[in-house]
Design an enzyme around this catalytic site. Sequence first.
Site, short mmCIF file in Angstrom:
data_model
loop_
_atom_site.label_atom_id
_atom_site.label_comp_id
_atom_site.label_asym_id
_atom_site.label_seq_id
_atom_site.Cartn_x
_atom_site.Cartn_y
_atom_site.Cartn_z
N HIS A 1 109.01 -21.57 97.35
CA HIS A 1 109.19 -22.78 96.44
C HIS A 1 107.92 -23.41 97.32
O HIS A 1 107.07 -24.07 96.76
CB HIS A 1 110.09 -23.67 96.78
N GLU A 2 107.72 -23.76 98.71
CA GLU A 2 106.64 -23.93 99.12
C GLU A 2 105.29 -23.34 99.27
O GLU A 2 104.27 -23.91 99.27
CB GLU A 2 107.17 -24.13 100.54
N HIS B 1 103.12 -24.43 96.14
CA HIS B 1 102.68 -25.59 96.38
C HIS B 1 101.51 -24.86 97.20
O HIS B 1 100.27 -25.77 96.62
CB HIS B 1 103.53 -26.41 97.25
ZN LIG Z 1 108.40 -28.86 96.65
#
Ligand SMILES: [Zn+2]
Length: 145
Positions: A67-68, A71
């Site tokens: 998830h990170e 980004h």
């Molecule tokens: Zn996030």
Amino acid sequence: MTDLELQRLVEHVSLESFGKQFKHQATFNSRLRTTGGRYRLADHNIEINRKMTEEFDRSVLIGIIKHELCHYHLHLAGYSGKHNTPEFKQLLKAVGGSRYAPAVTKNYKYVYECTECGLKYHRKRKIDVRKYACGKCRGKLKLIA
Ligand SMILES: [Zn+2]
Ligand SMILES: [Zn+2]
């Protein structure tokens, strides 16, 4: 798990799932409360909630790292990398990252305190305070939470 091990793991997941290198820093941040991790726009570093390694298994940690990294890679590619963008949703789905961090729960239900020395005991089960005394000073225990 140490910060260095986390760094290696993030680098590995980045190469394996995104086909790109992670060139910044990944560290644990024990001040994070409810979020599993954080991508810092200012310096491109990733912070991971240490509780995620203490209370959940490795697959949860990997999901948060992915998830990170969504980004991270989107931001570096010139996208905003925000949650509600189609780019983010697509990439997250493609790599199998987690949408949300799992809720961090307490792994104990009862808190006892020694009436003599004040030492606290966190327990999943109730204990019989007539039978069990403080392990340090043999004082009486009292249920406080
Ligand atoms: Zn996030
Ligand atoms: Zn005691």
